[in-house]
Design a protein around this motif. Structure first.
Motif, PDB file in Angstrom:
ATOM      1  N   VAL A  85       0.863  -1.186   0.000  1.00 24.90           N
ATOM      2  CA  VAL A  85       0.000   0.000   0.000  1.00 24.90           C
ATOM      3  C   VAL A  85       0.897   1.233   0.000  1.00 24.90           C
ATOM      4  O   VAL A  85       1.790   1.352   0.852  1.00 24.90           O
ATOM      5  CB  VAL A  85      -0.935   0.020   1.225  1.00 24.90           C
ATOM      6  N   GLU A 109      -3.666  13.618  -0.505  1.00 20.92           N
ATOM      7  CA  GLU A 109      -3.016  12.312  -0.372  1.00 20.92           C
ATOM      8  C   GLU A 109      -3.824  11.277  -1.119  1.00 20.92           C
ATOM      9  O   GLU A 109      -5.044  11.195  -0.941  1.00 20.92           O
ATOM     10  CB  GLU A 109      -2.881  11.922   1.103  1.00 20.92           C
ATOM     11  N   VAL A 110      -3.152  10.521  -1.961  1.00 20.77           N
ATOM     12  CA  VAL A 110      -3.791   9.433  -2.697  1.00 20.77           C
ATOM     13  C   VAL A 110      -3.157   8.139  -2.227  1.00 20.77           C
ATOM     14  O   VAL A 110      -1.942   7.941  -2.372  1.00 20.77           O
ATOM     15  CB  VAL A 110      -3.615   9.601  -4.223  1.00 20.77           C
ATOM     16  N   VAL A 111      -3.969   7.283  -1.628  1.00 21.14           N
ATOM     17  CA  VAL A 111      -3.498   6.000  -1.107  1.00 21.14           C
ATOM     18  C   VAL A 111      -3.975   4.908  -2.050  1.00 21.14           C
ATOM     19  O   VAL A 111      -5.168   4.863  -2.394  1.00 21.14           O
ATOM     20  CB  VAL A 111      -4.039   5.763   0.319  1.00 21.14           C
ATOM     21  N   PHE A 112      -3.058   4.056  -2.484  1.00 25.48           N
ATOM     22  CA  PHE A 112      -3.438   3.047  -3.469  1.00 25.48           C
ATOM     23  C   PHE A 112      -2.695   1.739  -3.198  1.00 25.48           C
ATOM     24  O   PHE A 112      -1.650   1.712  -2.537  1.00 25.48           O
ATOM     25  CB  PHE A 112      -3.156   3.543  -4.898  1.00 25.48           C
ATOM     26  N   THR A 113      -3.261   0.666  -3.742  1.00 23.84           N
ATOM     27  CA  THR A 113      -2.722  -0.671  -3.506  1.00 23.84           C
ATOM     28  C   THR A 113      -2.044  -1.189  -4.764  1.00 23.84           C
ATOM     29  O   THR A 113      -2.652  -1.214  -5.837  1.00 23.84           O
ATOM     30  CB  THR A 113      -3.855  -1.643  -3.107  1.00 23.84           C
ATOM     31  N   TYR A 121       2.345   1.705 -13.012  1.00 21.75           N
ATOM     32  CA  TYR A 121       1.235   2.409 -12.382  1.00 21.75           C
ATOM     33  C   TYR A 121       1.417   3.908 -12.616  1.00 21.75           C
ATOM     34  O   TYR A 121       2.458   4.481 -12.282  1.00 21.75           O
ATOM     35  CB  TYR A 121       1.202   2.119 -10.871  1.00 21.75           C
ATOM     36  N   VAL A 123      -0.330   7.473 -11.664  1.00 25.63           N
ATOM     37  CA  VAL A 123      -1.295   8.055 -10.719  1.00 25.63           C
ATOM     38  C   VAL A 123      -1.283   9.575 -10.888  1.00 25.63           C
ATOM     39  O   VAL A 123      -0.576  10.288 -10.177  1.00 25.63           O
ATOM     40  CB  VAL A 123      -0.936   7.663  -9.262  1.00 25.63           C
ATOM     41  N   TYR A 132     -10.300  18.228  -7.163  1.00 21.27           N
ATOM     42  CA  TYR A 132      -9.224  17.422  -7.713  1.00 21.27           C
ATOM     43  C   TYR A 132      -9.750  16.055  -8.095  1.00 21.27           C
ATOM     44  O   TYR A 132     -10.801  15.613  -7.601  1.00 21.27           O
ATOM     45  CB  TYR A 132      -8.016  17.310  -6.780  1.00 21.27           C
ATOM     46  N   SER A 133      -9.055  15.430  -8.987  1.00 17.66           N
ATOM     47  CA  SER A 133      -9.417  14.064  -9.369  1.00 17.66           C
ATOM     48  C   SER A 133      -8.152  13.286  -9.665  1.00 17.66           C
ATOM     49  O   SER A 133      -7.107  13.851  -9.977  1.00 17.66           O
ATOM     50  CB  SER A 133     -10.364  14.041 -10.570  1.00 17.66           C
ATOM     51  N   THR A 134      -8.275  11.992  -9.523  1.00 14.48           N
ATOM     52  CA  THR A 134      -7.161  11.095  -9.789  1.00 14.48           C
ATOM     53  C   THR A 134      -7.704   9.795 -10.352  1.00 14.48           C
ATOM     54  O   THR A 134      -8.889   9.480 -10.172  1.00 14.48           O
ATOM     55  CB  THR A 134      -6.340  10.836  -8.501  1.00 14.48           C
ATOM     56  N   TYR A 135      -6.856   9.061 -11.048  1.00 17.05           N
ATOM     57  CA  TYR A 135      -7.291   7.793 -11.623  1.00 17.05           C
ATOM     58  C   TYR A 135      -6.060   6.960 -11.872  1.00 17.05           C
ATOM     59  O   TYR A 135      -4.932   7.489 -11.889  1.00 17.05           O
ATOM     60  CB  TYR A 135      -8.069   8.021 -12.928  1.00 17.05           C
ATOM     61  N   ARG A 136      -6.269   5.671 -12.079  1.00 15.24           N
ATOM     62  CA  ARG A 136      -5.150   4.829 -12.489  1.00 15.24           C
ATOM     63  C   ARG A 136      -5.057   4.946 -13.991  1.00 15.24           C
ATOM     64  O   ARG A 136      -5.991   4.536 -14.708  1.00 15.24           O
ATOM     65  CB  ARG A 136      -5.329   3.372 -12.076  1.00 15.24           C
TER      66      ARG A 136
ATOM     67  N   PHE B  86      -8.626   0.023  -6.557  1.00 17.14           N
ATOM     68  CA  PHE B  86      -7.259   0.525  -6.495  1.00 17.14           C
ATOM     69  C   PHE B  86      -6.968   1.215  -5.161  1.00 17.14           C
ATOM     70  O   PHE B  86      -5.848   1.248  -4.683  1.00 17.14           O
ATOM     71  CB  PHE B  86      -7.057   1.506  -7.667  1.00 17.14           C
ATOM     72  N   TYR B 112     -11.269   2.568 -10.088  1.00 15.15           N
ATOM     73  CA  TYR B 112      -9.926   3.035 -10.429  1.00 15.15           C
ATOM     74  C   TYR B 112      -9.824   4.544 -10.572  1.00 15.15           C
ATOM     75  O   TYR B 112      -8.895   5.049 -11.205  1.00 15.15           O
ATOM     76  CB  TYR B 112      -9.431   2.335 -11.714  1.00 15.15           C
TER      77      TYR B 112
END
Lengths: 138, 120
Positions: A85, A109-113, A121, A123, A132-136, B86, B112
């Motif tokens: 993580v 903060e973006v926490v991802f596995t 990856y 991010v 704000y937005s985030t995506y893989r 994710f 995701y």
């Protein structure tokens, strides 16, 4: 040595260099975009952490500044990138303050596995002062 | 609906954009940063209703200027739908300077991706 031989040696040398790059690209990348202004988010401080599964402590792996294109090169090496993580901490308020503006979010903060560390990856963070937005990505 | 449910100056709305539905029964917690201790104090724990909303997050009296964190248990939510995700959770940290205003902080979420904004 004639000119043809010189050119051949140069091409072969380049091919060898391409086959064995000096630095492998980071398997984890990011891209910060200031969508309010339609520009990359340059000179933003980003820190990468990994969660210690035993102690539940966040271990800081690296701190970098985004470049003029809003990207952070060399976030992590292939060898250090293991399943786990992770947390990416973006200093968004400092970024907006440097532009003379206030921000709703003191940081993001973006926490991802990461389940499969052999994958890449991406991010990204798309950011304005109030969203704000985030995506893989890829 | 009772007056208490309508009066929270801070609201949220969680939408499952992957399925085009509200995110129902997602656990949410609201925290305020204690500036002296650099600790997060838990204010409320709740879960989203059938419309993806969580009424009664905080009272007007308790809503003072400061730094807040809303934590969404997104990983648990996707697990309950037997899907992977994710993000194990989503935390949104924001600054309130004028606590007389209303603040709406939605979360648009897929397995995701997610986005948030200050809405109304």
């Amino acid at each position: 040595m004639n000119r043809l031989q010189l050119i051949k040696d140069h091409i072969l040398s380049r091919e060898r260099n391409m086959a064995m790059p000096a630095t492998q690209p980071s398997p984890l990348t990011t891209h910060v975009l200031n969508i309010a202004k339609g520009v990359p988010g340059a000179n933003m401080t980003i820190s990468l952490y990994r969660l210690d599964p035993v102690s539940s402590v966040w271990n800081e792996l690296t701190t970098r500044l985004t470049n003029d294109d809003g990207r952070c090169l060399c976030l992590i090496t292939k060898e250090t990138f293991i399943a786990g993580v992770y947390k990416m901490h973006f200093e968004t308020e400092k970024y907006w303050n440097a532009l003379g503006e206030i921000s709703f979010y003191p940081f993001v903060e973006v926490v991802f596995t990461v389940t499969d560390a052999s994958q890449k990856y991406h991010v990204p963070l798309l950011l304005s002062r109030f969203s704000y937005s985030t995506y893989r990505g890829s | 609906m009772g007056p208490l449910n309508n009066s929270s100056p801070l609201t949220t709305h969680v939408l499952n954009t992957g399925d085009g539905l509200p995110a129902v029964r997602m656990a949410i917690s609201l925290h305020r940063l204690d500036p002296q201790m650099t600790l997060w104090n838990l204010i409320t724990v709740g879960s989203t209703n059938e419309d993806g909303r969580c009424p009664g997050l905080i009272t007007s009296d308790a809503f003072t200027p400061g730094t807040y964190k809303m934590r969404f248990e997104t990983g648990q939510y996707w697990e309950s739908l037997e899907q992977g995700s994710f993000y194990p959770y989503v935390e949104i940290v924001f600054t309130i300077t004028d606590a007389d205003q209303k603040f709406h902080l939605p979360l648009l979420l897929s397995r995701y991706s997610y986005s948030t904004y200050r809405g109304s």
